[in-house]
Structure formats: structure tokens, C-alpha cells
Write an enzyme that holds these catalytic residues in place. Sequence first.
Site, mmCIF file in Angstrom:
data_model
loop_
_atom_site.group_PDB
_atom_site.id
_atom_site.type_symbol
_atom_site.label_atom_id
_atom_site.label_comp_id
_atom_site.label_asym_id
_atom_site.label_seq_id
_atom_site.Cartn_x
_atom_site.Cartn_y
_atom_site.Cartn_z
ATOM 1 N N ASP A 152 -2.018 3.755 -7.257
ATOM 2 C CA ASP A 152 -0.879 4.179 -8.089
ATOM 3 C C ASP A 152 -1.256 4.319 -9.566
ATOM 4 O O ASP A 152 -0.502 4.894 -10.352
ATOM 5 C CB ASP A 152 0.278 3.176 -7.956
ATOM 6 N N ARG B 46 9.900 -5.888 -0.486
ATOM 7 C CA ARG B 46 9.652 -6.820 0.619
ATOM 8 C C ARG B 46 10.610 -8.006 0.549
ATOM 9 O O ARG B 46 11.078 -8.494 1.577
ATOM 10 C CB ARG B 46 8.177 -7.263 0.590
ATOM 11 N N ARG C 70 5.454 8.121 -12.105
ATOM 12 C CA ARG C 70 4.161 7.719 -12.672
ATOM 13 C C ARG C 70 3.537 8.831 -13.512
ATOM 14 O O ARG C 70 2.778 8.572 -14.445
ATOM 15 C CB ARG C 70 3.206 7.260 -11.568
ATOM 16 N N GLN D 36 1.713 0.680 3.288
ATOM 17 C CA GLN D 36 2.999 1.037 3.904
ATOM 18 C C GLN D 36 2.856 1.137 5.413
ATOM 19 O O GLN D 36 3.718 0.667 6.159
ATOM 20 C CB GLN D 36 3.519 2.348 3.306
HETATM 21 C C1 S3P Z 1 3.041 0.699 -1.549
HETATM 22 C C2 S3P Z 1 1.851 1.144 -1.025
HETATM 23 C C3 S3P Z 1 1.134 2.317 -1.547
HETATM 24 C C4 S3P Z 1 1.625 2.687 -2.946
HETATM 25 C C5 S3P Z 1 3.102 2.679 -3.060
HETATM 26 C C6 S3P Z 1 3.673 1.317 -2.727
HETATM 27 C C7 S3P Z 1 3.682 -0.475 -0.937
HETATM 28 O O1 S3P Z 1 1.368 3.424 -0.700
HETATM 29 O O2 S3P Z 1 1.113 3.945 -3.316
HETATM 30 O O3 S3P Z 1 3.508 3.013 -4.372
HETATM 31 O O4 S3P Z 1 4.605 -1.058 -1.547
HETATM 32 O O5 S3P Z 1 3.286 -0.850 0.175
HETATM 33 P P1 S3P Z 1 0.459 3.740 0.588
HETATM 34 O O6 S3P Z 1 0.610 2.638 1.538
HETATM 35 O O7 S3P Z 1 1.020 5.025 1.136
HETATM 36 O O8 S3P Z 1 -0.930 3.895 0.065
#
Ligand code: S3P
Length: 425
Positions: free
Chosen positions: A311, A27, A385, A166
Site C-alpha cells: 500500500d 478485523r 492513497r 485478504q
Molecule cells: C489488506 C490487504 C492488502 C492491502 C489492503 C488491506 C488487508 O490487500 O493492499 O489495503 O487489510 O488485509 P491484498 O490482500 O489484496 O494484498
Amino acid sequence: MQKIVNKNLNGLKGEVTIPSDKSISHRAVMFASLAKGTSLIKNFSKGEDPHSSLKVCYSLGIEYEFINDTTLKLTSTGILKAPIKDLDCGNSGTTMRLMSGILAGQKFNSTLIGDASLSKRPMKRVIEPLSLMGAKINSNENKAPLEIFGTQLEGIKYNSKLASAQVKSCILLAGLFAQGKTIFTEPYTSRNHTEIMLKYMGAEIYTDKNTTTIEKSQLEAKEIEICGDISSAAFFIVAALIVPNSKVILKNVGLNPTRTGILEVAEKMGANIKILDKRILAGEEVGDIEICSSDLKACTIEGEIIPKLIDELPVIAVLATQAQGTTIVKDAQDLRNKESDRIKAVVNELKKIGADIEETPDGFIINGKKELIGDVEVETYHDHRLAMSLYVAGLISQKPVAINGFEWVDISFPEFEKLFTQLQL
Ligand code: S3P
């Protein structure tokens, strides 16, 4: 690369500083690229995934210079330029999904591509709401490559079925460029780093319970210092809890409540964990974590907590092998859409090491406490992971565990083994 992990006989002891948060690093470079001026980004991740985001932003016309290995100055006019080649997101779902939100509202066209694993991951979750905003996207049956035809977007009110940071971030970022308000509601709270950082950089954004509203805004360049990644700390938390005679302090760990599900679960299991020196860094909660080996009891992990530890579930599975009773993980079906099908991968590989674990459609069931045997080769499924979780399992296995494809660790945590070695001296 194959890594052989031997049982730790002496306990893990000492202090390590946990490196930069991957989610926040993505970000930081993306949002600094949208701001006019120079942003100073401190403690940027050395992981390959955030570097994919940086390279994509570079292809969109920003400039950057590393002052040391984790500090960079990023300069942007605040307006992205049309790329002259496809934008390669590598292995990174966060890069592809967040950038699709940014790119949908630009005045130029672009194409996002990814590696073999990313090209299999579902993109309908972002294509659908973006299309409702007026975006024009061609895909390969809702998978990458994503060909994005930049256009003027309209704000929407969207109720997401998924609690996915995400997806939420993608739509909020599209909302930065859309006409009118964009209002996003999620079923449970997912990580909120986007909301915190956008606000910090001057966006018109506010959250009420599970609903976030954003309006067209111009971001301001800022200094952004990134905390340590609790998802990286998770491997040390679990290892210190299950390797006998351990006492470890993890410094500078992000403690944003939307990410601390692993600490809640550890507490429920009876873990001996203390939080020290809580503070705020660039709007994010941070602290040090002290962990001692503990006698653990099983618990059920389901519902609202899942996005807060999504995660960490592979390494939580390792933890559960050492907890007395039956641990049940439910409501985690989206684990099948990560860098690998993490339900299948975790169950297959931990079984090989000697765990009593069963696959369910939306999680797994683990019976503990079970001594792990080892003396086996395991696979990482090109998944960072999984590689690190299997390393932790190797530390408590009677005989060595040989992990094939260990190099995938570099996707998020290249310092992983060096830091573990520091605690084993
Ligand atoms: C993330 C959101 C999660 C996570 C990923 C990183 C992020 O995914 O599993 O490792 O940085 O917004 P999802 O939004 O698909 O759950």
C-alpha cells in the site's frame, strides 16, 4: 473537491499521533461480531472503509454504541442473523473479501455489493478457494455483486499463488466455520493481523513459516486497542525525509514486521530514521518513529518485501524521485488491482508534476534525484492513497499542485490534512 498544495519552505517539525490502523479496525469489528458478548474496541478508525465493515456487521444483527468518537462497545450473540438487504461494502476490498469468508459458512444467504471501483475488482481469488471448501457463490463474472448461499463448509489445504492478506484472511475465516482443519499456505508472508487477533480472541490457529492452520472455533469477546496505521504514517515518513529541514516524531505507529517494508526500504536508501519506545498492544508491535530529512540513494524493491509495503508503493514512488540513481520496483503487478490501477495512475500523475518515471508491467522505474515542477492539475482516480501521495509530492514541487478529487482521502485517513498542517505551523 480540489486541493491546492504549495511547496513547504520551512521544513516539517513536531509530533503527531498517527490514527488507527485500517486493516486492524476491519478485523476488530468483524471478529467481535463473531464473539458472544460485548467487546470494547478502542481507537477504531474514522476512515470510511472500516465504517463499511461496521455497517455490514450491523446488518447482520450485532449492536454497537460509540462511547466517544473512536471507542465503541460491540455486542453480539455470537451468531449472525440473516440480513434483510444487500450488504454494502462501499469502496472496501477488505470488507468484501473477508466478509465473503465469514458469510459462506452461515445458515443464511446474503449478497455483498460495492461502489463502482470495488465492483471492478477481482473476486476470483476468494471465490475459487471458497468453492473448493463447498461454498456456493454467484458473481458477475468473478466480480461483485457476490450472492452467497450459506452452507456447511469443509476444511481444505490450499496453496495460494498470491501473497494476499485478504485472500488468506477470507479462507481462515471460512475455516472458523468449516468441518476439519483448514490449512493455508502463501508464497511470501502477507500481513498477519487476522492470525494475531483470532488467536487473541481464542481461536484454534497456529502459523509455521508461510502456512497457517485453523480449526472450527468460537471466539471470545475481548477488549481490543488498535494501534496507529503504518500505511498512514508512510505519508509523513516520506514527507519528512524529502522536505528539507524536517524533524518529525510519529507516535503510536504499528510496527508489525509484516507491514514495515517501508522502513526497510528507507533504511536501504540511507534514511535517518529511529524507532523509539517499542511496545506490544493487543498482540501487535507498536512504537514511535523519529524521521529527519535525509540524502537518499536509489534501490531495487522486489520479491518477498512487496506484500510488506504494497500500500506504500505510490508514496515510495514519490520518495524515489528524490533518491540519487535509478529505483526499480518489480513483482508488484497486483498494484493494478487496487482501488485504481496504481501503476498507471502513479506514473501518469507523477510525470505531470515533473518526475522521471516509467511504467513496467509489474512496477515502475524512477530516475532521481529530480526537482519536481508542479504548476499542474492532477487526478486521484477515486483512490485515497494516490490523493495523499500527490499531496506529499506537492510539498516539494517548485510551483503549486492542484489535486482533483482530494475528498477520497476520507476512505482511510480523514485526519490527514489536519495533521500535516500541525507540522507546518
Ligand atoms: C489488506 C490487504 C492488502 C492491502 C489492503 C488491506 C488487508 O490487500 O493492499 O489495503 O487489510 O488485509 P491484498 O490482500 O489484496 O494484498
